[in-house]
Design a protein around this motif. Structure first.
Motif, PDB file in Angstrom:
ATOM      1  N   THR A  69       0.841  -1.208   0.000  1.00  0.00           N
ATOM      2  CA  THR A  69       0.000   0.000   0.000  1.00  0.00           C
ATOM      3  C   THR A  69       0.872   1.254   0.000  1.00  0.00           C
ATOM      4  OG1 THR A  69      -0.208  -0.071   2.403  1.00  0.00           O
ATOM      5  CG2 THR A  69      -1.995  -1.081   1.137  1.00  0.00           C
ATOM      6  N   GLY A  71       8.675  -3.387   5.314  1.00  0.00           N
ATOM      7  CA  GLY A  71       8.893  -2.905   6.674  1.00  0.00           C
ATOM      8  C   GLY A  71      10.013  -1.875   6.691  1.00  0.00           C
ATOM      9  N   MET A 101      -2.568  -0.310   5.578  1.00  0.00           N
ATOM     10  CA  MET A 101      -3.139   0.978   5.197  1.00  0.00           C
ATOM     11  C   MET A 101      -2.031   2.021   5.073  1.00  0.00           C
ATOM     12  SD  MET A 101      -5.825   3.173   7.440  1.00  0.00           S
ATOM     13  CE  MET A 101      -5.061   3.309   9.041  1.00  0.00           C
ATOM     14  N   SER A 102      -2.172   2.909   4.099  1.00  0.00           N
ATOM     15  CA  SER A 102      -1.218   4.009   3.959  1.00  0.00           C
ATOM     16  C   SER A 102      -1.980   5.322   3.843  1.00  0.00           C
ATOM     17  CB  SER A 102      -0.342   3.818   2.717  1.00  0.00           C
ATOM     18  OG  SER A 102       0.382   2.614   2.836  1.00  0.00           O
TER      19      SER A 102
HETATM   20  C1  BTN Z   1       7.952  -1.978  10.445  1.00  0.00           C
HETATM   21  O1  BTN Z   1       8.954  -2.461   9.912  1.00  0.00           O
HETATM   22  O2  BTN Z   1       7.731  -2.125  11.651  1.00  0.00           O
HETATM   23  C2  BTN Z   1       6.976  -1.180   9.618  1.00  0.00           C
HETATM   24  C3  BTN Z   1       5.942  -2.042   8.993  1.00  0.00           C
HETATM   25  C4  BTN Z   1       4.947  -1.263   8.157  1.00  0.00           C
HETATM   26  C5  BTN Z   1       4.006  -2.161   7.382  1.00  0.00           C
HETATM   27  C6  BTN Z   1       2.954  -1.389   6.667  1.00  0.00           C
HETATM   28  S1  BTN Z   1       1.641  -2.400   6.085  1.00  0.00           S
HETATM   29  C7  BTN Z   1       0.988  -1.079   5.174  1.00  0.00           C
HETATM   30  C8  BTN Z   1       2.152  -0.338   4.590  1.00  0.00           C
HETATM   31  N1  BTN Z   1       2.544  -0.885   3.315  1.00  0.00           N
HETATM   32  C9  BTN Z   1       3.739  -1.458   3.353  1.00  0.00           C
HETATM   33  O3  BTN Z   1       4.294  -2.029   2.408  1.00  0.00           O
HETATM   34  N2  BTN Z   1       4.271  -1.324   4.573  1.00  0.00           N
HETATM   35  C10 BTN Z   1       3.388  -0.587   5.455  1.00  0.00           C
END
Ligand code: BTN
Length: 318
Positions: free
Chosen positions: A93, A121, A136-137
């Motif tokens: 997203t 991530g 969600m973004s």
């Molecule tokens: C982390 O590494 O802790 C951050 C994770 C973030 C994941 C979210 S899911 C929605 C959005 N789209 C992605 O590809 N990553 C973020």
């Protein structure tokens, strides 16, 4: 409001009583065949609609997925989440949101997916994104200096904590900068990405991932809201609560950017811990003693010297 939205409203109003195709058609000014096609669309989105022979349609249950019409129904925001780009499946997203932002998507638009095939991530890691999670973004076009964007990502963490507490009464904490944690288990995370120039932010994408009803991953200390609360948790409810909290926090942020930091510190499980921080060039070990006004982690080493860690990975030692 689309025809599908109106059909859901009319069926909900009927409270389990059948509503005939011709009544729906009359109210919408469309044919019974067109009503049928809309019913099929709603079914494909997960709404359970049955037919009572000779009497009409009955809505048995609303969609359990975060489809846009369910997110919008009862969403109490002014500008955030009013434009929703919804995908049954997206690669990421955040990637989709950046593309949409480059094409001019509005401040406050959101991208939601039921599943991600290449969820991302922090620090280049991948993000497991099975069905049953929030993916969600949020697209923002903030009038701020790029240096303030770090604070915005911490603010997103606070919005998630507040939203989860309100939607399903689970107490969660934050590992600096914004890992969403229940004790030592990671429940979710925030990935903030920005495009712009050295003095100007074009747009910011804040990606939020929360494990709501997913099965626990084998071997990795993760958890889900379902596991923590002991029952099914509404994904739509979490999305709505997080968006509402984010909008409130963001409005205050524009007046006083660091105003939310005392609350952040209250949720921050890292403070007081011995930590090892892996910076780009060097590592710092010591006790996490504070959060700086800019959102950095203040670490006090053995010598008593306090250093600010502004990015990278930290490990809680004890
Ligand atoms: C982390 O590494 O802790 C951050 C994770 C973030 C994941 C979210 S899911 C929605 C959005 N789209 C992605 O590809 N990553 C973020």
């Amino acid at each position: 409001m689309t025809h599908c939205d109106t059909i859901i409203d009319l069926l909900l109003e009927a409270r389990g009583e059948p509503v005939s195709g011709s009544t729906l058609g009359r109210r919408l000014g469309i044919s019974r065949t067109a009503v049928w096609k809309n019913i099929q669309t709603l079914r494909s989105e997960g709404y359970e609609i049955t037919v009572v022979k000779g009497r009409g349609y009955v809505l048995r249950s609303v969609s359990p997925s975060p489809v846009s019409r369910e997110v919008l129904r009862g969403l109490d925001t002014v500008w955030l989440g009013r434009d929703i780009f919804y995908f049954k499946q997206a690669d990421s997203t955040n990637r989709a949101a950046k593309e949409l932002a480059r094409k001019g998507a509005k401040h406050g638009s959101i991208v939601v997916a039921e599943v991600q095939t290449h969820g991302r991530g922090r620090l280049g890691r991948s993000w497991e994104s099975a069905p049953g999670g929030v993916y969600m973004s949020i697209i923002l076009r903030p009038d701020m200096h790029p240096a303030q964007v770090t604070l915005l990502t911490l603010l997103a963490g606070v919005a998630v904590i507040r939203g989860i507490k309100r939607a399903c009464n689970v107490e969660v904490g934050l590992k600096w900068p914004n890992d969403i944690m229940v004790s030592d288990c990671k429940l979710g995370g925030v990935l903030c990405e920005m495009e712009g120039e050295s003095e100007h932010v074009d747009f910011v994408v804040i990606g939020i991932g929360v494990d709501v009803n997913c099965e626990a991953s084998v071997g990795i200390p993760t958890t889900s809201l379902r596991a923590e609360s002991g029952g099914y948790v509404s994904i739509t409810g979490i999305i709505q609560a997080v968006l509402e909290e984010f909008e409130m926090l963001y409005t205050e942020f524009q007046i006083e950017p660091a105003g939310f930091l005392p609350e952040y510190k209250k949720y921050c499980l890292t403070l007081g811990h011995m930590v090892s921080a892996q910076g780009h060039r060097r590592s710092v070990t010591g006790r996490a003693v504070d959060i700086s006004p800019g959102g950095g982690l203040m670490v006090e080493g053995k010598s008593g010297r306090v250093e600010e860690v502004v990015s990278g990975e930290i490990i809680h030692l004890r």
